[in-house]
Design a protein around this motif. Structure first.
Motif, short mmCIF file in Angstrom:
data_model
loop_
_atom_site.label_atom_id
_atom_site.label_comp_id
_atom_site.label_asym_id
_atom_site.label_seq_id
_atom_site.Cartn_x
_atom_site.Cartn_y
_atom_site.Cartn_z
N VAL A 149 2.90 33.67 38.98
CA VAL A 149 3.54 32.52 38.33
C VAL A 149 4.99 32.86 38.02
CG1 VAL A 149 3.48 30.96 36.35
CG2 VAL A 149 1.34 31.82 37.28
N GLY A 150 5.88 31.89 38.23
CA GLY A 150 7.27 32.05 37.84
C GLY A 150 7.69 30.92 36.92
N ILE A 151 8.22 31.24 35.75
CA ILE A 151 8.77 30.22 34.85
C ILE A 151 10.27 30.16 35.08
CG2 ILE A 151 9.11 29.48 32.47
CD1 ILE A 151 6.61 30.84 31.65
N LEU A 152 10.75 28.99 35.49
CA LEU A 152 12.16 28.81 35.83
C LEU A 152 12.92 28.18 34.67
CD1 LEU A 152 14.46 28.92 37.90
CD2 LEU A 152 13.71 26.69 38.74
N VAL A 153 13.84 28.96 34.10
CA VAL A 153 14.73 28.47 33.06
C VAL A 153 16.00 27.99 33.76
CG1 VAL A 153 15.96 29.03 30.94
CG2 VAL A 153 13.78 30.16 31.44
N ASN A 154 16.17 26.69 33.86
CA ASN A 154 17.27 26.13 34.64
C ASN A 154 18.45 25.78 33.74
OD1 ASN A 154 18.87 24.83 36.60
ND2 ASN A 154 17.92 22.85 36.13
N ARG A 155 19.56 26.48 33.95
CA ARG A 155 20.79 26.16 33.22
C ARG A 155 21.85 25.58 34.16
NH1 ARG A 155 19.79 31.30 30.36
NH2 ARG A 155 19.30 30.87 28.17
N GLY A 156 21.43 25.16 35.33
CA GLY A 156 22.37 24.53 36.26
C GLY A 156 22.93 25.48 37.29
N THR A 157 22.97 26.78 37.00
CA THR A 157 23.56 27.73 37.95
C THR A 157 22.64 27.97 39.14
OG1 THR A 157 22.64 29.61 36.70
CG2 THR A 157 24.89 28.92 36.18
N SER A 158 21.35 27.61 39.00
CA SER A 158 20.45 27.77 40.14
C SER A 158 20.62 26.65 41.16
CB SER A 158 18.99 27.82 39.67
OG SER A 158 18.67 26.67 38.93
N SER A 159 21.37 25.60 40.79
CA SER A 159 21.58 24.48 41.69
C SER A 159 22.83 24.65 42.54
CB SER A 159 21.68 23.18 40.89
OG SER A 159 20.51 22.95 40.16
N ALA A 160 23.86 25.26 41.99
CA ALA A 160 25.11 25.42 42.73
C ALA A 160 25.76 26.75 42.37
CB ALA A 160 26.07 24.28 42.39
N SER A 161 26.13 27.51 43.40
CA SER A 161 26.70 28.83 43.18
C SER A 161 28.16 28.74 42.74
CB SER A 161 26.61 29.65 44.48
OG SER A 161 27.26 30.88 44.33
N LYS A 162 28.57 29.70 41.91
CA LYS A 162 29.98 29.79 41.52
C LYS A 162 30.81 30.29 42.68
CE LYS A 162 29.13 32.69 38.14
NZ LYS A 162 27.66 32.77 38.14
N ASN A 163 30.18 31.03 43.56
CA ASN A 163 30.86 31.62 44.71
C ASN A 163 30.52 30.79 45.95
OD1 ASN A 163 31.48 33.23 47.00
ND2 ASN A 163 31.38 35.07 45.74
N ASN A 164 31.55 30.30 46.63
CA ASN A 164 31.33 29.42 47.77
C ASN A 164 30.62 30.13 48.92
OD1 ASN A 164 32.50 27.16 46.60
ND2 ASN A 164 34.55 27.80 47.18
#
Length: 315
Positions: A149-164
């Protein structure tokens, strides 16, 4: 082999982060994925619990709030993967007191290797929303799931990388089966050409008891990562010695915002003073020591976190 994941969604805002996680899981022609996505809805009134399978090309049998957005997003993702991913979509409408049974039953029937569940606190543009009922659902899934099982704490950084160019994933590895499971997942991600993985191996100087079998298993997967990442500049490995929980907190806070996603194991088998000290102010025990440290209300971490628990299959 086909890698099978069951992903749960409480709210449509989780759709993009789940899809991003699937992307970096590296589905390819040689390592395809089969994803079972379940939109969990709380049953109200006197309706009968339902599990609706949204089959492609067929008219929807049930229209729930947000379900169409979730279905369309995952159908588009499936098309973009050119046959490397098969997505099966469901909506489960049940009382939240028993909906975990539907999730665990589906995971067992489909022989999934991993169940992903969103953390009950959801970081959104307008602030933090707390889906209180989801917390007990997650705890039951952790206890009953027939797979990891994985619990995903989503703070938005998993949707779009800071590094292109690269998606940065950090893995804090101490010891134990949950850490090994997190690193095993990271090994698959590390094969993605646009992913950079950093493994920070925590050498627990406070650990008094040594299980040599466990140490061998830890060393085996660390060695596997070193071999796989050899010669690849985007991947890195380093050891950090920590004497106590103060050292551990200082180390993690110094690097935690350097990544787009952090992977940690949920629990540790040995009784180490390093982790015992962290239980005194644990806010979210279901996330384990490290996950709680990275997610608690006084944490400065702004990065998404995936907390992994290895599960032994049970009847």
């Amino acid at each position: 082999m086909e890698f099978r994941i069951l992903a749960c969604i409480y709210h449509q805002d989780s759709t993009s982060c789940i899809i991003r996680l699937l992307e970096v899981t590296n589905p390819t022609a040689k390592t395809p994925m089969c994803c079972y996505v379940v939109h969990l809805l709380q049953l109200t009134g006197s309706l009968i619990p339902l599990l609706v399978h949204h089959e492609p090309g067929k008219s929807a049998k049930f229209h729930a709030k947000d379900s169409s957005h979730i279905i369309n997003a995952f159908r588009l993702y499936e098309q973009e993967c050119n046959g490397n991913v098969v997505v099966n979509l469901f909506t489960s409408i049940s009382p939240f007191s028993t909906i975990h049974e539907e999730v665990c039953r589906l995971a067992a029937e489909k022989s999934t290797s991993l169940v992903i569940i969103p953390f009950h606190k959801q970081w959104r543009l307008h602030g933090i929303e707390n889906i209180a009922e989801a917390r007990s659902v997650n705890r039951h899934i952790l206890q009953k799931a027939p797979c990891s099982v994985g619990i995903l704490v989503n703070r938005g950084t998993s949707s779009a990388s800071k590094n292109n160019n690269l998606y940065d994933i950090g893995i804090f590895f101490a010891h134990g089966s949950d850490d090994r499971e997190a690193l095993a997942y990271g090994l698959r991600m590390a094969k993605h050409s646009k992913v950079a993985v950093t493994v920070i191996h925590l050498i627990d100087l406070a650990r008094t008891s040594q299980d040599f079998h466990e140490m061998e298993l830890d060393n085996d997967i660390i060695t596997e990562y070193k071999i796989q990442s050899a010669g690849k500049r985007q991947h890195s490995y380093r050891q950090e010695s920590v004497n106590d929980c103060v050292d551990l907190i200082r180390l993690i806070t110094s690097v935690e915002n350097s990544f787009d996603l952090i992977l940690v194991g949920r629990s540790y088998g040995s009784c180490s003073p390093l982790f015992e000290g962290l239980t005194e102010w644990s806010e979210f025990p279901e996330l384990g020591f490290m996950g709680d440290m990275l997610t608690s209300s006084d944490s400065q971490c702004q990065v998404s976190v995936l907390v992994v628990q290895q599960q032994i299959s049970r009847a």
